[in-house]
Enzyme design. Sequence first.
Site, PDB file in Angstrom:
ATOM      1  N   ASP A 152      36.678  31.168  42.630  1.00  0.00           N
ATOM      2  CA  ASP A 152      37.338  32.263  43.360  1.00  0.00           C
ATOM      3  C   ASP A 152      36.434  33.489  43.516  1.00  0.00           C
ATOM      4  O   ASP A 152      35.612  33.785  42.639  1.00  0.00           O
ATOM      5  CB  ASP A 152      38.624  32.676  42.640  1.00  0.00           C
ATOM      6  CG  ASP A 152      39.745  31.675  42.832  1.00  0.00           C
ATOM      7  OD1 ASP A 152      39.614  30.806  43.716  1.00  0.00           O
ATOM      8  OD2 ASP A 152      40.752  31.760  42.106  1.00  0.00           O
TER       9      ASP A 152
ATOM     10  N   ARG B 113      44.184  37.594  45.496  1.00  0.00           N
ATOM     11  CA  ARG B 113      43.956  38.656  44.502  1.00  0.00           C
ATOM     12  C   ARG B 113      43.036  39.702  45.110  1.00  0.00           C
ATOM     13  O   ARG B 113      41.824  39.564  45.083  1.00  0.00           O
ATOM     14  CB  ARG B 113      43.378  38.078  43.209  1.00  0.00           C
ATOM     15  CG  ARG B 113      44.373  37.158  42.508  1.00  0.00           C
ATOM     16  CD  ARG B 113      43.793  36.516  41.258  1.00  0.00           C
ATOM     17  NE  ARG B 113      44.776  35.626  40.646  1.00  0.00           N
ATOM     18  CZ  ARG B 113      44.927  34.348  40.947  1.00  0.00           C
ATOM     19  NH1 ARG B 113      44.152  33.805  41.867  1.00  0.00           N
ATOM     20  NH2 ARG B 113      45.849  33.611  40.356  1.00  0.00           N
TER      21      ARG B 113
ATOM     22  N   HIS C 230      36.844  41.500  49.695  1.00  0.00           N
ATOM     23  CA  HIS C 230      37.978  40.691  50.146  1.00  0.00           C
ATOM     24  C   HIS C 230      38.687  41.389  51.295  1.00  0.00           C
ATOM     25  O   HIS C 230      38.570  42.587  51.485  1.00  0.00           O
ATOM     26  CB  HIS C 230      38.990  40.489  49.008  1.00  0.00           C
ATOM     27  CG  HIS C 230      38.371  39.994  47.751  1.00  0.00           C
ATOM     28  ND1 HIS C 230      38.923  40.235  46.519  1.00  0.00           N
ATOM     29  CD2 HIS C 230      37.245  39.285  47.532  1.00  0.00           C
ATOM     30  CE1 HIS C 230      38.163  39.680  45.584  1.00  0.00           C
ATOM     31  NE2 HIS C 230      37.146  39.108  46.173  1.00  0.00           N
TER      32      HIS C 230
ATOM     33  N   GLU D 161      36.664  37.081  37.642  1.00  0.00           N
ATOM     34  CA  GLU D 161      36.906  35.903  36.813  1.00  0.00           C
ATOM     35  C   GLU D 161      36.231  34.681  37.420  1.00  0.00           C
ATOM     36  O   GLU D 161      35.636  33.869  36.704  1.00  0.00           O
ATOM     37  CB  GLU D 161      38.411  35.664  36.663  1.00  0.00           C
ATOM     38  CG  GLU D 161      38.754  34.683  35.578  1.00  0.00           C
ATOM     39  CD  GLU D 161      40.234  34.675  35.234  1.00  0.00           C
ATOM     40  OE1 GLU D 161      40.591  34.011  34.252  1.00  0.00           O
ATOM     41  OE2 GLU D 161      41.020  35.333  35.933  1.00  0.00           O
TER      42      GLU D 161
ATOM     43  N   ASP E  85      36.242  36.601  42.824  1.00  0.00           N
ATOM     44  CA  ASP E  85      36.579  37.794  42.043  1.00  0.00           C
ATOM     45  C   ASP E  85      35.810  37.746  40.735  1.00  0.00           C
ATOM     46  O   ASP E  85      34.982  36.849  40.517  1.00  0.00           O
ATOM     47  CB  ASP E  85      38.089  37.893  41.802  1.00  0.00           C
ATOM     48  CG  ASP E  85      38.667  36.663  41.115  1.00  0.00           C
ATOM     49  OD1 ASP E  85      37.888  35.858  40.564  1.00  0.00           O
ATOM     50  OD2 ASP E  85      39.904  36.494  41.123  1.00  0.00           O
TER      51      ASP E  85
ATOM     52  N   TYR F 218      42.641  34.836  50.477  1.00  0.00           N
ATOM     53  CA  TYR F 218      42.617  34.971  49.018  1.00  0.00           C
ATOM     54  C   TYR F 218      43.675  35.963  48.550  1.00  0.00           C
ATOM     55  O   TYR F 218      43.861  37.024  49.152  1.00  0.00           O
ATOM     56  CB  TYR F 218      41.231  35.391  48.538  1.00  0.00           C
ATOM     57  CG  TYR F 218      41.084  35.316  47.047  1.00  0.00           C
ATOM     58  CD1 TYR F 218      41.348  34.124  46.370  1.00  0.00           C
ATOM     59  CD2 TYR F 218      40.697  36.426  46.304  1.00  0.00           C
ATOM     60  CE1 TYR F 218      41.234  34.048  44.991  1.00  0.00           C
ATOM     61  CE2 TYR F 218      40.572  36.356  44.918  1.00  0.00           C
ATOM     62  CZ  TYR F 218      40.852  35.159  44.271  1.00  0.00           C
ATOM     63  OH  TYR F 218      40.752  35.090  42.899  1.00  0.00           O
TER      64      TYR F 218
ATOM     65  N   GLU G  32      37.773  25.502  41.058  1.00  0.00           N
ATOM     66  CA  GLU G  32      38.595  25.505  39.849  1.00  0.00           C
ATOM     67  C   GLU G  32      39.683  24.443  39.854  1.00  0.00           C
ATOM     68  O   GLU G  32      39.915  23.771  38.863  1.00  0.00           O
ATOM     69  CB  GLU G  32      39.290  26.865  39.646  1.00  0.00           C
ATOM     70  CG  GLU G  32      38.363  28.005  39.340  1.00  0.00           C
ATOM     71  CD  GLU G  32      38.221  28.925  40.525  1.00  0.00           C
ATOM     72  OE1 GLU G  32      38.178  30.128  40.317  1.00  0.00           O
ATOM     73  OE2 GLU G  32      38.163  28.422  41.663  1.00  0.00           O
TER      74      GLU G  32
END
Length: 691
Positions: free
Chosen positions: A83, A302, A349, A87, A85, A300, A9
């Site tokens: 990432d 989140r 995670h 999203e 997750d 990470y 990203e």
Amino acid sequence: MAKTLVIVESPAKAKTIEKFLGKSHYTVKASVGHVRDLPKSKLGVDIENNFEPQYINIRGKGDVIKELKKEAKKSKQVYLATDPDREGEAISWHLAHILNIEEDKDCRIEFNEITKDAIKKAIKNPRSINLNIVDAQQARRVLDRLLGYQISPILWQKVRKGLSAGRVQSVTTKLICDREKDIKAFIPKEYWTIDINAKTHDGEDIVFKFYGKANEKLELENEESVNNILKEIENKDLIVEKIESKSRKKAAPKPFTTSVLQQEAANKLSFTTKKTMMIAQELYEGIDVEGEGTVGLISYIRTDSKRISDEAKQKSKEYILDEIGDKYYKNATDEKKQGKEKKKVQDAHEAIRPTSVYRTPESIKSSLSKDQFKLYNLIWRRFVASQMEDSVFDVLNVECKVGDFIFKATGSKMKFDGYTKIYNFTEREDKILPAIKEKDTLNIEEFLPNQHFTQPPARYTEASLVKTLEELGIGRPSTYAPTIATILNRGYVEKQGTSLYPTDLGIIVTNILEENFQKFIDVDFTAHMENELDNIEEGNTAWKSVVAEVYAPLKEAIETAIANVEKVNMDEETDEICEQCGSNMVIKYGRFGKFMACKNYPECKNTKPLVNKIGVKCPECKDGDIILRKSKKGKAFYGCSNYPECDFVSWNKPTGEFCKECGSYMIEKVTKSETKNVCSNKECKKVEEKS
């Protein structure tokens, strides 16, 4: 020779990863966030066609997409490394669509930290895009769009333009409004305490607190009950009945989840949630460390998991044994509690931790900014502490009797510091009781009865709000910071000090939503939707059926609201007269908050900033009025209306009174338990007076 293309990203992340993979065989490019999304100009969801989302390429991303297509065309392999997750999975899915990558192709790689080993391991283990995770994110996006884009226009029509409603932001605002209602409705309840100041035979002081009678705790509700007890114990001896000594453990903290990191950074470092996540992102994506180059410093950011990898545990064990001492390493694991967590966590995670425990905060301090160091120091210490032994205290409980009534005293002394050797941000003092033994008779110096009143619930701070959102199952760790930023930017909530207050606008909007869309801003509904998203991710529920279930009652509520909600006039008329036409000025709401405008608009277009006087004259020039202002960062402060002729400023609210001791002006100091008037002169001995 054709290279392998890796897409991430952010440019910062791309730079760090390219260093690890090398430019000879890999090209690393950044999508700079999302490349496709629902259009901003319309609903973008085909309700008649089973809620099919109508994605478009994001405006302004043309050059980025063109470059990614060009690089993908000449590459032998494309890996999507967004990432780890929901999203991130959705971004990879959109990238695959743009680059014509088949959904079942092993093109997706993920890693929990940006280190050389983690990146190379990920490259060796690609997988296909997980469509269940993508669907969970699509459901969230479509639900948020349906609620936001169909309820917000009602607020524009009935209140004013620029307002918004949202599945999470509206519930969050409601929590703050509800707390304000509780505070205003709170009725203080009187209660009393009785302390005894006593002396031992050796002349040492000791304070005992009233407990009750015959092992039964008594509440002292009024002065009469206190006076009755004082009469009964007058001229009676204070006799030591029981002394109990025991050890008490304080458990080492768990490593950080996202929400707990936000709470601790707010409490320990005074960071906003937005600032915490911004700095954490920098630490995750990579910092140029002297002697190492660019490297990701933390895992990470989140996550709602407390899990730590076996490798990270082993490294922390070695560090603790080598650098801190054998007795500080916690041999017993605490895995049993993991299964007791009430809600599902994204356990793919780990918890937030340093990528290398040997990269101590002090060793890399010169490579970090001041705020980066503060946050990294907090994360590093929390992780190391989580692998250390509990701290142990010796606790001494003393129970005394005066007549038939029981008084108690408690002392404590640290026996073993344990994890607090590393994770200790507050000073703690031992409370040592003087040497006494059972059956001793102590000298009573005085009885100290004190009246108190119960306090209303405290207003939310960012830290306590995040804690509540997590406990109620509202939103996800990644949503807390942007949600709080949104309700502040919209003017629904404002910060005074660290406390969050609902504005008039926030209360009006919340009332409209409660009266017309009760189900959709209900805490239970919002938490239920998070569970539904989890079910979609696990492959147990079709995402469009979840959306359909929500939309049917939403459509009905919208039709009813359009017909029934009356227009709200938020203009507040004042006594101030317009100097141009003589009409009264009114308080209006604009993009940037409240301002003054002429009531005779549009014939008279006179406007001026709203001056928020607090009813106190300036203690410096004695002529100007003290007004409440906001700094560039939105922090409240107090200044003189005669600025710049008078440059008086204060972070604390002046009271209009002056200290009888030194003559300095008094300020209002708000604590969790009470509000006090405090002398502004820090060197003044007479510092506090109760207001």
